[in-house]
Scaffold this motif. Structure first.
Motif, PDB file in Angstrom:
ATOM      1  N   CYS A  96       0.934  -1.165  -0.045  1.00 29.07           N
ATOM      2  CA  CYS A  96      -0.116  -0.072   0.020  1.00 29.07           C
ATOM      3  C   CYS A  96       0.803   1.245  -0.085  1.00 29.07           C
ATOM      4  O   CYS A  96       0.402   2.457  -0.765  1.00 29.07           O
ATOM      5  CB  CYS A  96      -0.783   0.147   1.178  1.00 29.07           C
ATOM      6  SG  CYS A  96      -1.897  -1.331   1.517  1.00 29.07           S
ATOM      7  N   PHE A  97       2.028   0.984   0.592  1.00 30.73           N
ATOM      8  CA  PHE A  97       2.800   2.446   0.833  1.00 30.73           C
ATOM      9  C   PHE A  97       3.214   3.012  -0.672  1.00 30.73           C
ATOM     10  O   PHE A  97       3.369   4.003  -0.717  1.00 30.73           O
ATOM     11  CB  PHE A  97       4.010   2.254   1.487  1.00 30.73           C
ATOM     12  CG  PHE A  97       5.236   1.545   0.983  1.00 30.73           C
ATOM     13  CD1 PHE A  97       6.173   1.933   0.189  1.00 30.73           C
ATOM     14  CD2 PHE A  97       5.106   0.049   0.817  1.00 30.73           C
ATOM     15  CE1 PHE A  97       7.207   1.379  -0.226  1.00 30.73           C
ATOM     16  CE2 PHE A  97       6.364  -0.866   0.420  1.00 30.73           C
ATOM     17  CZ  PHE A  97       7.173   0.025  -0.178  1.00 30.73           C
ATOM     18  N   ARG A 150       0.018   8.123   6.868  1.00 28.68           N
ATOM     19  CA  ARG A 150      -0.790   7.976   5.793  1.00 28.68           C
ATOM     20  C   ARG A 150      -1.229   6.331   5.637  1.00 28.68           C
ATOM     21  O   ARG A 150      -2.525   5.973   5.415  1.00 28.68           O
ATOM     22  CB  ARG A 150      -0.218   8.200   4.382  1.00 28.68           C
ATOM     23  CG  ARG A 150       0.049   9.611   4.157  1.00 28.68           C
ATOM     24  CD  ARG A 150      -1.007  10.443   3.432  1.00 28.68           C
ATOM     25  NE  ARG A 150      -1.106  11.851   3.580  1.00 28.68           N
ATOM     26  CZ  ARG A 150      -0.129  12.632   3.102  1.00 28.68           C
ATOM     27  NH1 ARG A 150       0.976  12.171   2.680  1.00 28.68           N
ATOM     28  NH2 ARG A 150      -0.121  14.155   3.341  1.00 28.68           N
ATOM     29  N   LEU A 151      -0.317   5.589   6.173  1.00 29.25           N
ATOM     30  CA  LEU A 151      -0.522   4.319   6.090  1.00 29.25           C
ATOM     31  C   LEU A 151      -1.439   3.701   7.020  1.00 29.25           C
ATOM     32  O   LEU A 151      -2.482   2.710   7.121  1.00 29.25           O
ATOM     33  CB  LEU A 151       0.758   3.312   6.260  1.00 29.25           C
ATOM     34  CG  LEU A 151       1.560   2.985   4.935  1.00 29.25           C
ATOM     35  CD1 LEU A 151       3.050   2.442   5.381  1.00 29.25           C
ATOM     36  CD2 LEU A 151       0.924   2.013   4.161  1.00 29.25           C
ATOM     37  N   GLU A 152      -1.175   4.269   8.356  1.00 26.88           N
ATOM     38  CA  GLU A 152      -2.255   4.118   9.327  1.00 26.88           C
ATOM     39  C   GLU A 152      -3.495   4.613   9.291  1.00 26.88           C
ATOM     40  O   GLU A 152      -4.479   3.978   9.484  1.00 26.88           O
ATOM     41  CB  GLU A 152      -1.547   4.811  10.710  1.00 26.88           C
ATOM     42  CG  GLU A 152      -0.435   4.127  11.341  1.00 26.88           C
ATOM     43  CD  GLU A 152       0.152   4.802  12.497  1.00 26.88           C
ATOM     44  OE1 GLU A 152      -0.036   5.819  12.631  1.00 26.88           O
ATOM     45  OE2 GLU A 152       1.218   4.348  13.095  1.00 26.88           O
ATOM     46  N   THR A 153      -3.624   5.674   8.362  1.00 29.72           N
ATOM     47  CA  THR A 153      -4.964   6.078   8.042  1.00 29.72           C
ATOM     48  C   THR A 153      -5.661   5.233   6.964  1.00 29.72           C
ATOM     49  O   THR A 153      -6.942   5.057   7.124  1.00 29.72           O
ATOM     50  CB  THR A 153      -4.904   7.663   7.590  1.00 29.72           C
ATOM     51  OG1 THR A 153      -4.185   8.477   8.446  1.00 29.72           O
ATOM     52  CG2 THR A 153      -6.374   8.252   7.114  1.00 29.72           C
ATOM     53  N   GLY A 169      -6.760  -5.285   2.146  1.00 30.20           N
ATOM     54  CA  GLY A 169      -7.524  -5.289   1.023  1.00 30.20           C
ATOM     55  C   GLY A 169      -7.196  -4.480  -0.073  1.00 30.20           C
ATOM     56  O   GLY A 169      -7.912  -4.206  -0.984  1.00 30.20           O
ATOM     57  N   ARG A 170      -6.176  -3.728  -0.050  1.00 26.10           N
ATOM     58  CA  ARG A 170      -5.740  -2.611  -1.156  1.00 26.10           C
ATOM     59  C   ARG A 170      -5.134  -3.177  -2.145  1.00 26.10           C
ATOM     60  O   ARG A 170      -4.457  -4.073  -2.030  1.00 26.10           O
ATOM     61  CB  ARG A 170      -4.934  -1.348  -0.587  1.00 26.10           C
ATOM     62  CG  ARG A 170      -5.790  -0.485   0.439  1.00 26.10           C
ATOM     63  CD  ARG A 170      -5.011   0.581   0.666  1.00 26.10           C
ATOM     64  NE  ARG A 170      -4.716   1.514  -0.392  1.00 26.10           N
ATOM     65  CZ  ARG A 170      -5.348   2.577  -0.605  1.00 26.10           C
ATOM     66  NH1 ARG A 170      -6.474   3.019  -0.128  1.00 26.10           N
ATOM     67  NH2 ARG A 170      -4.966   3.307  -1.900  1.00 26.10           N
TER      68      ARG A 170
END
Length: 170
Positions: A96-97, A150-153, A169-170
């Motif tokens: 995701c990052f 941003r990852l935590e959000t 699930g991204r």
């Protein structure tokens, strides 16, 4: 006086530090200190006890230097060398990052892409950006923090647990 008692003095120091070369160094340093201060010494009968005090201080200083050296080494090794990620571990990492990199400030994304994902070293990167090494370190820290936020959000619980075996699930 020092020459006659050299072996006894060296044995005293060796018994405290347990290292022949270190004991010799401490004895030599203590002799230098004693020679520098000897003109001020008035009572010749107190010469040997006075010198033992110099030796004990030298031993204490040697232990302090050793401990400070060890702490510096530990700090250096902890901050400079990061664990490398094996290909198997990288496959498990959350991807995701990569999607979130464009959402970072451009200078932060550039630092992460070049240094964390690429092979660019600190010196090369600071020259490329025209900033000092300290400024680059701060920028890299802020970039990582912004990406983590941003990852935590975006990923929630997955990001809090290190994004291993991602299930967002991204």
């Amino acid at each position: 006086m020092f020459v006659r008692n050299r072996e006894r003095l060296l044995g005293f120091v060796r018994g405290k530090v347990g290292d022949d070369s270190l004991a010799e160094d401490i004895l030599q340093e203590s002799l230098l200190k004693a020679l520098r201060a000897a003109p001020e010494l008035r009572d010749q009968d107190r010469l040997l006890p006075w010198f033992y005090r110099i030796l004990r201080n030298g031993i204490t200083d040697a232990y302090r230097r050793s401990e400070a050296s060890q702490r510096s080494l530990e700090r250096f090794s902890a901050s400079e060398f990061e664990a490398s990620v094996s290909p198997a571990e990288e496959a498990e990492l959350c991807s995701c990052f990569r999607e979130l990199l464009p959402t970072l400030k451009p200078e932060y994304a550039e630092v992460i892409e070049a240094m964390d994902l690429g092979e660019t070293g600190s010196r090369e990167m600071s020259e490329r950006l025209g900033v000092t090494a300290n400024n680059l370190k701060v920028r890299r820290h802020r970039a990582r923090r912004q990406l983590r936020e941003r990852l935590e959000t975006t990923c929630g619980v997955c990001a809090e647990h290190g994004c291993l075996d991602c299930s967002c699930g991204r």
